[in-house]
Design a protein around this motif. Structure first.
Motif, PDB file in Angstrom:
ATOM      1  N   SER A 170       1.895 -16.141   6.421  1.00 28.45           N
ATOM      2  CA  SER A 170       0.796 -15.192   6.209  1.00 28.45           C
ATOM      3  C   SER A 170       0.299 -15.346   4.773  1.00 28.45           C
ATOM      4  N   ILE A 171      -0.742 -16.127   4.581  1.00 30.53           N
ATOM      5  CA  ILE A 171      -1.265 -16.384   3.240  1.00 30.53           C
ATOM      6  C   ILE A 171      -1.755 -15.096   2.594  1.00 30.53           C
ATOM      7  N   GLU A 172      -2.439 -14.268   3.387  1.00 31.68           N
ATOM      8  CA  GLU A 172      -2.955 -13.001   2.854  1.00 31.68           C
ATOM      9  C   GLU A 172      -1.811 -12.098   2.398  1.00 31.68           C
ATOM     10  N   GLY A 173      -0.797 -11.978   3.254  1.00 36.03           N
ATOM     11  CA  GLY A 173       0.353 -11.158   2.894  1.00 36.03           C
ATOM     12  C   GLY A 173       1.060 -11.674   1.653  1.00 36.03           C
ATOM     13  N   ALA A 174       1.171 -13.004   1.534  1.00 37.52           N
ATOM     14  CA  ALA A 174       1.826 -13.608   0.371  1.00 37.52           C
ATOM     15  C   ALA A 174       1.065 -13.287  -0.905  1.00 37.52           C
ATOM     16  N   ASP A 190       0.819  -1.214   0.000  1.00 43.89           N
ATOM     17  CA  ASP A 190       0.000   0.000   0.000  1.00 43.89           C
ATOM     18  C   ASP A 190       0.854   1.265   0.000  1.00 43.89           C
ATOM     19  N   LEU A 191       2.045   1.170   0.557  1.00 41.76           N
ATOM     20  CA  LEU A 191       2.950   2.328   0.601  1.00 41.76           C
ATOM     21  C   LEU A 191       3.680   2.536  -0.730  1.00 41.76           C
ATOM     22  N   HIS A 192       3.320   1.716  -1.744  1.00 38.45           N
ATOM     23  CA  HIS A 192       3.895   1.819  -3.101  1.00 38.45           C
ATOM     24  C   HIS A 192       5.412   1.639  -3.107  1.00 38.45           C
ATOM     25  N   ALA A 193       5.876   0.758  -2.224  1.00 32.15           N
ATOM     26  CA  ALA A 193       7.318   0.511  -2.168  1.00 32.15           C
ATOM     27  C   ALA A 193       7.763  -0.491  -3.229  1.00 32.15           C
ATOM     28  N   VAL A 194       6.839  -1.354  -3.699  1.00 32.40           N
ATOM     29  CA  VAL A 194       7.222  -2.405  -4.658  1.00 32.40           C
ATOM     30  C   VAL A 194       7.725  -1.821  -5.982  1.00 32.40           C
ATOM     31  N   PRO A 195       7.028  -0.850  -6.605  1.00 37.33           N
ATOM     32  CA  PRO A 195       7.569  -0.273  -7.848  1.00 37.33           C
ATOM     33  C   PRO A 195       8.946   0.352  -7.671  1.00 37.33           C
ATOM     34  N   SER A 196       9.119   1.077  -6.567  1.00 36.17           N
ATOM     35  CA  SER A 196      10.429   1.705  -6.316  1.00 36.17           C
ATOM     36  C   SER A 196      11.520   0.646  -6.163  1.00 36.17           C
ATOM     37  N   LEU A 197      11.165  -0.445  -5.489  1.00 40.57           N
ATOM     38  CA  LEU A 197      12.138  -1.513  -5.264  1.00 40.57           C
ATOM     39  C   LEU A 197      12.521  -2.178  -6.589  1.00 40.57           C
ATOM     40  N   ILE A 207       2.730 -11.073  -3.954  1.00 36.89           N
ATOM     41  CA  ILE A 207       2.983 -11.723  -5.249  1.00 36.89           C
ATOM     42  C   ILE A 207       2.178 -11.057  -6.360  1.00 36.89           C
ATOM     43  N   GLU A 208       0.940 -10.684  -6.076  1.00 32.66           N
ATOM     44  CA  GLU A 208       0.136  -9.999  -7.091  1.00 32.66           C
ATOM     45  C   GLU A 208       0.744  -8.641  -7.437  1.00 32.66           C
ATOM     46  N   ALA A 209       1.273  -7.953  -6.434  1.00 30.63           N
ATOM     47  CA  ALA A 209       1.920  -6.658  -6.690  1.00 30.63           C
ATOM     48  C   ALA A 209       3.160  -6.837  -7.557  1.00 30.63           C
TER      49      ALA A 209
END
Length: 568
Positions: free
Chosen positions: A192-196, A154-161, A200-202
């Motif tokens: 954490s299935i929800e977190g996974a 949610d903090l949009h860290a995945v694109p930056s990473l 992964i979708e992100a």
């Protein structure tokens, strides 16, 4: 004054405390708090030794007479306190994650600005890259709390990473690969299935597979750190494919399959990365028919044959290299499940290579036997069956039929599995060979006073006994009888499949030669067996042909088996 007094004399020590009327000294030497020095430590390691003048003399004396047991208890209490405090500090919470991501974003932006401002002066932006590397290391703490993955997304860290995978400094991209490998670790994701799911979708939304492959293309594996980055990247792919099988097709189509084939062909010494490539290849092809077809279009069959040819006359040097060879054989078997690849296997002289491996009696003989079984089975194996007879493959396969090699450390296949593959190859040739090739095959069973018929009947008795034992066991456990499909699979794996192959061969050779049929009946009578046993086994086989070939072929095969049973 005598000499003794001179030696004993000590001058008065000048006090360090400054006088009120000495302002200059005050300015130059500000008072500093006294710190405990290691030199003051006693040579005896007494716990909680009080400092001088900190406690009255009576308390000091009482402390010095504590029992060793009390001292140990106090030590343990202190250690527990320190461990608990450290644990509290290390746990990452939502506020800590927000702060960490904010620092990460700022350092990414700062590094970009300095690189744009001083593109030709690395000294100017090197400090910002060290800071960026440091915060990437700190992000590893997120892997300890997978429940925070949704907030991280949610903090949009995945694109930056993921943008950092294309960073000009490969050290940064290697660090990102290491971080991704830890974030997607299967054991952590299962916590954490929800977190996974969210993470992964992100990653998939940001085309993580394509970005990772692009980063692989620029890695120089002669550098130790970059070689580790390649290994971490392959681990990320493995983790994602284990959690989401759909990633197999995505990764292959986004360049992973092509990169692996190029890496296998590279003339580099065998290492852990080459082994890992073979493992990923095996997973990709095993999971998806689409990937098998893609392998064929990328000339992957030829690449696999070239890599396997190395082991035609030479055994793998290490355990890891043996595992590499097994992965290649498994990949080839999976690839041959697609009819289009069997044609490429035939044109690439795969049959000749497998035949040579069988003759050489090296470790590769085990894998080549499996590959031949896959290449020749079913209606799509017709051309390979006829070609195998043409290249004198009967001279290779029948000695293995007559004598199963003894079990030893070099043998990778068990005795039952070995015999299953040999019988399956012969059954496939009887089913698919026509005219001249079929006559050459049938003639083998009349040689040397029907010795191959005798051997065939040995297999029949052996595997019939195995199946009867399993049937008795299933009858003793009535609870397991509720699922007939599961019971049938248990019987197949316990020897029924090999028994069906053996009995199919018996019916085929008896239908074309009356002398062979009389020999079979004679052996059955000598062993106290009846013909109806073979008939019942084959009727069951005809009713469970599986999904091999199309419906038309299955109907024809079922009718053919029933006809053989009636004639027998």
């Amino acid at each position: 004054m005598d000499i003794g007094e001179l030696l004993a004399y000590k001058p008065e020590q000048t006090p360090k405390r400054k006088s009120d009327d000495d302002p200059e000294t005050d300015e130059q030497e500000p008072p500093t708090p006294e710190r405990p020095s290691k030199l003051r430590k006693s040579s005896y390691d007494i716990p909680d030794t009080p400092t001088r003048d900190s406690k009255p003399q009576e308390e000091e004396e009482s402390l010095s007479f504590r029992s060793p047991g009390q001292a140990e208890i106090e030590k343990l209490n202190i250690m527990r306190y320190v461990e608990n405090e450290a644990a509290d500090v290390d746990i990452l919470n939502e506020a800590g994650l927000r702060k960490l991501v904010l620092i990460f974003e700022k350092r990414v932006l700062r590094n970009q600005e300095m690189r744009i401002k001083f593109p030709e002066n690395p000294e100017k932006f090197m400090e910002t890259e060290l800071e960026l590397h440091e915060v990437l290391q700190q992000l590893h703490a997120i892997a300890t709390v997978p429940d925070l993955y949704p907030l991280f997304v949610d903090l949009h860290a995945v694109p930056s990473l993921l943008e950092l995978l294309a960073h000009p400094n490969t050290d940064i991209s290697v660090t990102v690969c290491d971080l991704l490998q830890e974030l997607t670790d299967v054991d952590i994701l299962h916590e954490s299935i929800e977190g996974a799911e969210v993470l992964i979708e992100a990653l998939r939304k940001q085309q993580v597979c394509a970005l990772l492959v692009q980063n692989l293309d620029r890695m120089d594996e002669t550098e130790k750190e970059e070689a580790k980055g390649v290994h971490d990247t392959l681990a990320v792919f493995e983790n994602l494919m284990e959690i989401k099988s759909e990633v197999c097709v995505e990764a292959a189509n986004q360049g992973l399959m092509q990169w692996i084939l190029k890496r296998l062909k590279a003339k580099l010494p065998f290492d852990a990365n080459k082994l890992y490539c073979s493992e990923i290849m095996s997973i990709l092809i095993q999971e998806s028919k689409e990937n098998r077809l893609l392998l064929g279009t990328l000339d992957g069959i030829d690449v696999l044959l070239q890599q396997l040819a190395i082991y035609k006359r030479h055994d793998p040097a290490t355990v890891e290299e043996r595992e590499f060879m097994e992965n290649l054989f498994n990949s080839m078997c999976s690839a041959l499940m697609a009819a289009e690849n069997r044609e490429k296997f035939l044109k690439g002289e795969g049959l000749q290579l497998m035949n040579l491996m069988l003759r050489e009696k090296k470790l590769s003989r085990n894998g080549s036997l499996k590959v031949l079984d896959y290449a020749m089975s079913g209606p799509d194996g017709r051309d390979n069956c006829n070609k195998f007879v043409e290249i004198l493959g009967l001279r290779t396969i029948f000695p293995l039929f007559m004598k199963t090699p003894k079990r030893n450390k070099k043998r990778l296949l068990g005795t039952d599995e070995y015999e299953e593959h040999v019988c399956s190859i012969i059954a496939s040739m009887l089913r698919n060979c026509k005219s001249g090739q079929r006559q050459r095959l049938l003639a083998k069973f009349t040689e040397n006073d029907f010795e191959k018929v005798e051997r065939l009947m040995e297999f029949h008795m052996k595997y019939l006994a195995k199946v009867e034992a399993i049937d008795e066991k299933l009858e003793e456990n009535p609870d397991e009888v509720e699922d007939p499909d599961a019971n049938y699979l248990t019987r197949l794996s316990g020897g029924l499949f090999t028994l069906q192959l053996v009995d199919y061969i018996i019916l085929e050779i008896c239908a074309t030669n009356e002398v062979v049929k009389q020999r079979v009946l004679k052996i059955l009578n000598m062993r106290g067996q009846e013909m109806k046993t073979i008939r019942s086994v084959m009727r069951e086989y005809a009713g469970n042909l599986g999904d091999a070939g199309d419906k038309e072929w299955r109907d024809q095969e079922e009718a053919h088996i029933i006809q053989l049973v009636d004639r027998f």
